[in-house]
Design a protein around this motif. Structure first.
Motif, PDB file in Angstrom:
ATOM      1  N   ASP A 106      35.528   2.535 -26.066  1.00 56.69           N
ATOM      2  CA  ASP A 106      36.149   3.672 -26.748  1.00 56.69           C
ATOM      3  C   ASP A 106      35.602   3.807 -28.172  1.00 56.69           C
ATOM      4  OD1 ASP A 106      38.057   5.833 -26.640  1.00 56.69           O
ATOM      5  OD2 ASP A 106      39.266   4.689 -28.077  1.00 56.69           O
ATOM      6  N   ARG A 107      35.215   2.675 -28.776  1.00 56.86           N
ATOM      7  CA  ARG A 107      34.650   2.702 -30.128  1.00 56.86           C
ATOM      8  C   ARG A 107      33.159   3.046 -30.111  1.00 56.86           C
ATOM      9  NH1 ARG A 107      37.890  -2.057 -30.402  1.00 56.86           N
ATOM     10  NH2 ARG A 107      36.046  -3.381 -30.078  1.00 56.86           N
ATOM     11  N   GLY A 108      32.602   3.308 -28.926  1.00 60.43           N
ATOM     12  CA  GLY A 108      31.192   3.676 -28.819  1.00 60.43           C
ATOM     13  C   GLY A 108      30.261   2.492 -28.713  1.00 60.43           C
ATOM     14  N   GLN A 109      30.816   1.299 -28.451  1.00 59.78           N
ATOM     15  CA  GLN A 109      29.993   0.097 -28.407  1.00 59.78           C
ATOM     16  C   GLN A 109      29.390  -0.127 -27.024  1.00 59.78           C
ATOM     17  OE1 GLN A 109      33.279  -2.431 -30.418  1.00 59.78           O
ATOM     18  NE2 GLN A 109      31.373  -3.546 -30.871  1.00 59.78           N
ATOM     19  N   SER A 110      28.266  -0.846 -27.025  1.00 56.13           N
ATOM     20  CA  SER A 110      27.695  -1.395 -25.797  1.00 56.13           C
ATOM     21  C   SER A 110      28.100  -2.857 -25.714  1.00 56.13           C
ATOM     22  CB  SER A 110      26.169  -1.273 -25.829  1.00 56.13           C
ATOM     23  OG  SER A 110      25.771   0.080 -25.872  1.00 56.13           O
ATOM     24  N   GLY A 111      27.860  -3.483 -24.554  1.00 57.91           N
ATOM     25  CA  GLY A 111      28.258  -4.878 -24.462  1.00 57.91           C
ATOM     26  C   GLY A 111      27.877  -5.533 -23.156  1.00 57.91           C
ATOM     27  N   LEU A 112      28.203  -6.826 -23.068  1.00 58.36           N
ATOM     28  CA  LEU A 112      27.935  -7.657 -21.897  1.00 58.36           C
ATOM     29  C   LEU A 112      29.222  -8.383 -21.537  1.00 58.36           C
ATOM     30  CD1 LEU A 112      25.914  -9.031 -19.890  1.00 58.36           C
ATOM     31  CD2 LEU A 112      25.518 -10.750 -21.670  1.00 58.36           C
ATOM     32  N   ILE A 113      29.647  -8.216 -20.291  1.00 61.57           N
ATOM     33  CA  ILE A 113      30.834  -8.923 -19.810  1.00 61.57           C
ATOM     34  C   ILE A 113      30.383 -10.130 -19.010  1.00 61.57           C
ATOM     35  CG2 ILE A 113      32.875  -8.781 -18.348  1.00 61.57           C
ATOM     36  CD1 ILE A 113      33.120  -5.873 -19.092  1.00 61.57           C
ATOM     37  N   PRO A 170      21.140   9.715 -27.495  1.00 64.70           N
ATOM     38  CA  PRO A 170      21.183   8.795 -28.641  1.00 64.70           C
ATOM     39  C   PRO A 170      22.455   7.954 -28.725  1.00 64.70           C
ATOM     40  CG  PRO A 170      20.344  10.946 -29.306  1.00 64.70           C
ATOM     41  CD  PRO A 170      20.839  11.101 -27.897  1.00 64.70           C
ATOM     42  N   ASN A 171      23.575   8.437 -28.187  1.00 66.93           N
ATOM     43  CA  ASN A 171      24.834   7.682 -28.270  1.00 66.93           C
ATOM     44  C   ASN A 171      25.151   6.942 -26.975  1.00 66.93           C
ATOM     45  OD1 ASN A 171      25.449   8.512 -30.960  1.00 66.93           O
ATOM     46  ND2 ASN A 171      26.082  10.508 -30.134  1.00 66.93           N
ATOM     47  N   LEU A 172      24.118   6.694 -26.178  1.00 66.54           N
ATOM     48  CA  LEU A 172      24.310   6.025 -24.891  1.00 66.54           C
ATOM     49  C   LEU A 172      24.944   4.647 -25.080  1.00 66.54           C
ATOM     50  CD1 LEU A 172      23.490   6.279 -21.771  1.00 66.54           C
ATOM     51  CD2 LEU A 172      21.601   4.766 -22.384  1.00 66.54           C
ATOM     52  N   ARG A 173      25.922   4.346 -24.226  1.00 70.27           N
ATOM     53  CA  ARG A 173      26.517   3.007 -24.203  1.00 70.27           C
ATOM     54  C   ARG A 173      25.954   2.256 -23.005  1.00 70.27           C
ATOM     55  NH1 ARG A 173      32.478   5.703 -25.104  1.00 70.27           N
ATOM     56  NH2 ARG A 173      31.464   7.438 -26.132  1.00 70.27           N
ATOM     57  N   THR A 174      25.517   1.034 -23.240  1.00 70.20           N
ATOM     58  CA  THR A 174      24.917   0.221 -22.181  1.00 70.20           C
ATOM     59  C   THR A 174      25.762  -1.025 -21.983  1.00 70.20           C
ATOM     60  OG1 THR A 174      22.758   0.946 -23.020  1.00 70.20           O
ATOM     61  CG2 THR A 174      22.768  -0.796 -21.354  1.00 70.20           C
ATOM     62  N   TRP A 175      26.226  -1.230 -20.751  1.00 69.98           N
ATOM     63  CA  TRP A 175      27.059  -2.391 -20.449  1.00 69.98           C
ATOM     64  C   TRP A 175      26.459  -3.176 -19.295  1.00 69.98           C
ATOM     65  CZ3 TRP A 175      31.498  -4.282 -22.784  1.00 69.98           C
ATOM     66  CH2 TRP A 175      31.938  -3.539 -23.893  1.00 69.98           C
ATOM     67  N   GLY A 176      26.474  -4.486 -19.440  1.00 67.76           N
ATOM     68  CA  GLY A 176      25.968  -5.363 -18.396  1.00 67.76           C
ATOM     69  C   GLY A 176      27.059  -6.261 -17.859  1.00 67.76           C
ATOM     70  N   LEU A 177      26.905  -6.669 -16.604  1.00 67.20           N
ATOM     71  CA  LEU A 177      27.842  -7.591 -15.961  1.00 67.20           C
ATOM     72  C   LEU A 177      27.074  -8.832 -15.540  1.00 67.20           C
ATOM     73  CD1 LEU A 177      29.728  -5.139 -13.553  1.00 67.20           C
ATOM     74  CD2 LEU A 177      30.345  -5.791 -15.867  1.00 67.20           C
ATOM     75  N   SER A 178      27.642  -9.986 -15.827  1.00 70.13           N
ATOM     76  CA  SER A 178      26.992 -11.229 -15.422  1.00 70.13           C
ATOM     77  C   SER A 178      28.040 -12.310 -15.202  1.00 70.13           C
ATOM     78  CB  SER A 178      25.994 -11.689 -16.486  1.00 70.13           C
ATOM     79  OG  SER A 178      25.370 -12.881 -16.073  1.00 70.13           O
ATOM     80  N   ALA A 179      27.752 -13.171 -14.232  1.00 70.59           N
ATOM     81  CA  ALA A 179      28.678 -14.266 -13.936  1.00 70.59           C
ATOM     82  C   ALA A 179      28.145 -15.601 -14.408  1.00 70.59           C
ATOM     83  CB  ALA A 179      28.944 -14.323 -12.425  1.00 70.59           C
TER      84      ALA A 179
END
Length: 832
Positions: free
Chosen positions: A43-50, A198-207
């Motif tokens: 929601d804050r516009g961040q990308s991340g890795l779970i 330009p405001n693309l959010r990229t999220w990855g999933l990994s175990a």
């Protein structure tokens, strides 16, 4: 909330969070803290890795984020119109096209439950041509695709406007792509999407990942629009790992000597549960274990099945649905079922042989109890006794969270060349802006101006040595813009997009036409008509090879052979090697922790009596004379791939001291050097035998590095577009492709020795095939260890498996098993 509830209230304004909480309530869950943390970050516009254990809710942690985002922007439900769905908002990247169907089912559930007017589609290599044509005109709100298909979409300029509306890209099973050229292909495609959005959010999933900081840097690029966030979910899922310990542990074990002897105990394990996955490390092993289980329990026919990547897709889908619906008691499989598919019905995972890494063990164990609150159960079945130490070591590594880090490819120019042609076809680029874009990609962050100029020249005119050949002038420059106009070049490139390069495969089909799957050409080419082999859980015999297919019929009797697929060897990981040495040190100190180590008490006792159990700061060398010659056993405990390279280097260095006839063998634990005359091991050890200095030069001198580089260059040539596998139904043979790439290799070596693709091939051989980095680290560690040179009276338990590997090479009228049995009996008698 139902339609009747809304009409009663007469209120079409929705509360997004209440909508999502209601969906979770319907499924019997409530959101976890890490899932809420992911939604807030998005929601804050961040990308991340779970990063969370298998089966703990990672999918909903990322999927509900863009759903919540859309709900907040569209609170008036009366304006939702299924006939006018939103434009593309989310791309879901999966590493395996086989997972697309299951992923689509999982993602569709909340869309239908909430009643969102979104469209959801899959676009992979398995997608029907009619669907692909439809998606070329109009992309859905959410698209499930693979790295190859995403790159292919980037070649269609008319799709770029639709791709530009993307709000988020979610990369599933990111750990599977990391450290591969497919991962770098993904990085480049994501970097291109960020230029479009330009405001693309990229999220990855990994175990299961060790180097999280590098993993997220590769995912989000060098300049993310907002700080990226690593979110840890369930790090410690409830896990019960235990070993199926052989009823009799031989004190002189050898690789594979237990193997299918454990079938009765495995059958007992399966008898007690409803559903299980039986993992083997190679496709050949799955075929053998499936047949042996059926032979042991013929009443299980129809209740157990086989699953690996070379089986026909229809067979794999049937097996997967059988697991989900509870129709199958067990499936014997390879890594084809490591990922993605949610089998909540699986009670137990059985692992045949060591998976060679703690992360892989954890990943597979998580396929059972595939829910956050469930316990994952795994039974480990050793194929030889010393593998019990590996499981004990893996348990410790998992407990300490010492999961494997990925080894990254560094700016591979073949992948970059392919990507540049892709973008040139999809509307083109200017050199300056494209260089900025490429350097934003983690893999190419330090790409030099010289390398950039070379790659541009390569795609424009084929480089220095191919300038005279028009077919290699793929990209042209007009008004400083790089584009592709030639229709044949466009067609050839689109067909060749991707970085997966395997040995040429042939379909295996019954005479009446049913396809069983594929086997590699190098195996089928060696068969004669009438030869029987195991395939897809059946015994078949070859009838003929015709039109790039092997036609077979059902057969009776026993198999003459089992298909051997390339790429089946898994190296012992650095982390597990270290944990293994730690367990041996405990045993040397008399501390046998856990049932696995206690089961090996007799083996350890003889090893200590005749030689030594080395501590972590000790390096053991055993010198023994046998009937077959003089043997020197060295025990780095660094894994087979490292040992193969080390063995060649050590033999080369010894030969510089004295001209000798040497032969070698190695396994995951050690190396044996054998000679008919005594080896000058003491003098060699006293000089530079184990020195890391000059390692790379000695590797090149001791191995056929040119031939290895040629084989590696075949992969690079295909990815870079120098050779083409052929059109559908007219695939070129593996021999043809190798000959074509060899020709380029020889031309470059003679006329263009500074060709950067040649240099890349040699670098990749050293880094990935020979693991030169690990070899150097191993020698640096060994150099600081205390050397233990022993002369045991007999072959020790640690040395015995290596001696057996040497025996395998000898031609004898006796069977190997009979010969080994006599050796074991002799050693057991000596041990008392």
């Amino acid at each position: 909330m139902s339609e009747s509830d809304r009409s009663t209230r007469g209120d079409d304004r929705i509360n997004p969070r209440q909508i999502v909480d209601a969906f979770f309530s319907e499924t019997g869950w409530k959101p976890f803290r890490f899932q809420i943390s992911a939604w807030n970050a998005y929601d804050r516009g961040q990308s991340g890795l779970i990063h969370s254990a298998t089966g703990t809710g990672k999918t909903l942690a990322v999927w509900m984020a863009p759903i919540l985002s859309w709900l907040k922007q569209n609170r008036d439900r009366s304006r939702w119109n299924p006939k006018r769905p939103p434009a593309l908002r989310t791309i879901w990247l999966t590493p395996l096209r086989a997972l697309a169907g299951d992923t689509e089912a999982a993602l569709r559930q909340p869309l239908e439950s909430i009643g969102l007017p979104w469209t959801l589609d899959s676009r992979t290599g398995d997608t029907k041509a009619s669907v692909k044509a439809r998606l070329l005109k109009k992309l859905p709100t959410a698209l499930i695709t693979t790295p190859e298909s995403l790159s292919l979409m980037l070649t269609h300029e008319k799709l770029l406007e639709q791709l530009a509306t993307t709000e988020a890209v979610i990369v599933d099973e990111w750990h599977e792509l990391l450290g591969t050229k497919r991962g770098i292909q993904t990085e480049l495609a994501l970097t291109r999407l960020r230029r479009l959005c330009p405001n693309l959010r990229t999220w990855g999933l990994s175990a299961t990942l060790g180097n999280l900081d590098d993993a997220i840097a590769a995912l989000v690029g060098q300049s993310p629009s907002a700080p990226a966030k690593i979110i840890e979910g369930y790090r410690k899922k409830k896990l019960k790992l235990r070993s199926v310990i052989p009823k009799h542990i031989e004190r002189f074990p050898w690789s594979g000597h237990i193997g299918t002897k454990m079938i009765p105990q495995v059958a007992e394990e399966l008898e007690r549960i409803e559903s299980a996955l039986v993992f083997a490390n190679t496709r050949s092993q799955t075929e053998i274990w499936y047949q042996h289980l059926l032979a042991k329990r013929p009443d299980w026919a129809g209740q157990i099945a086989l699953h690996h990547g070379s089986l026909d897709a229809s067979v794999r889908r049937w097996v997967e649905s059988g697991l989900k619906e509870g129709r199958l008691k067990a499936v014997v499989c390879t890594s084809s079922l490591d990922l993605g598919v949610d089998f909540t019905a699986v009670d137990l995972v059985v692992q045949i042989g060591s998976p060679k890494g703690a992360a892989r063990l954890l990943q597979r164990a998580g396929r059972s109890g595939h829910r956050p609150d469930a316990v994952s159960h795994m039974a480990f079945v050793p194929t030889h006794a010393i593998e019990l130490i590996e499981l004990a070591a893996a348990k410790d590594a998992i407990e300490r969270r010492e999961l494997e880090s990925k080894l990254f490819h560094h700016k591979p120019l073949d992948v970059l060349a392919q990507h540049l042609v892709t973008i040139a076809i999809g509307g083109g680029f200017t050199a300056a802006s494209m260089l900025d874009e490429v350097r934003d990609c983690f893999a190419y962050r330090d790409l030099t101006d010289q390398e950039w100029t070379w790659v541009l020249d390569f795609v424009v005119r084929g480089g220095q040595s191919l300038d005279r050949y028009p077919e290699f002038k793929r990209v042209r420059i007009e008004n400083d813009r790089y584009t592709v106009q030639d229709k044949r070049t466009i067609r050839m490139h689109r067909m060749g997009i991707g970085t997966i390069v395997s040995d040429a495969a042939m379909k295996v089909k019954y005479l009446k036409g049913t396809t069983l799957g594929t086997a590699e050409e190098h195996f089928l080419a060696k068969l004669n008509p009438g030869d029987r082999f195991l395939f897809a859980g059946r015994l078949v015999s070859l009838v003929r090879i015709q039109d790039n297919a092997a036609y077979v019929k059902r057969a009776n009797g026993t198999p003459d052979t089992v298909p051997r697929w390339m790429g089946g060897r898994m190296p012992l990981s650095t982390e597990l090697s270290d944990a293994l040495r730690r367990k041996l040190e405990e045993a040397a100190e008399g501390r046998l922790v856990g049932p696995e180590m206690k089961a090996l008490d007799g083996l350890f006792e003889i090893q200590k009596r005749w030689s030594v159990l080395p501590a972590r700061d000790e390096f053991l060398v055993e010198k023994i004379k046998t009937r077959t010659g003089y043997q020197v056993f060295l025990f780095p405990f660094e894994g087979r791939l490292v040992h193969e390279g080390l063995a060649a280097v050590l033999a080369y260095r010894i030969s510089k001291h004295q001209a000798l006839s040497l032969s070698m063998a190695c396994n995951d634990y050690g190396i044996v050097l054998q000679s008919p005359s005594e080896l000058p091991i003491e003098s060699a050890l006293a000089t530079n035998l184990l020195s890391p200095n000059g390692l790379e030069e000695d590797i090149i001198a001791s191995m056929n590095s040119t031939e290895m580089a040629k084989r590696q260059f075949r992969e690079i040539a295909r990815v870079a577009g120098l050779v083409h596998a052929g059109f559908p139904g007219q695939n070129k043979s593996n021999k043809n492709l190798q000959a074509s790439s060899n020709l380029f290799f020889d031309v470059f070596e003679k006329y263009d020795p500074e060709n950067l693709l040649l240099i890349q091939a040699r670098r990749e051989v050293l880094q990935f095939q020979l693991e030169a980095g690990r070899m150097k680290a191993a020698l640096e560690r060994i150099e600081s260890c205390r050397l233990l040179l022993t002369e045991p009276p007999k072959v020790t338990p640690l040395a015995f498996p290596l001696l057996v590997d040497k025996l395998r090479e000898r031609v004898s009228s006796e069977t190997l098993a009979d010969r080994i049995a006599r050796l074991q009996a002799s050693l057991e008698k000596a041990a008392g």
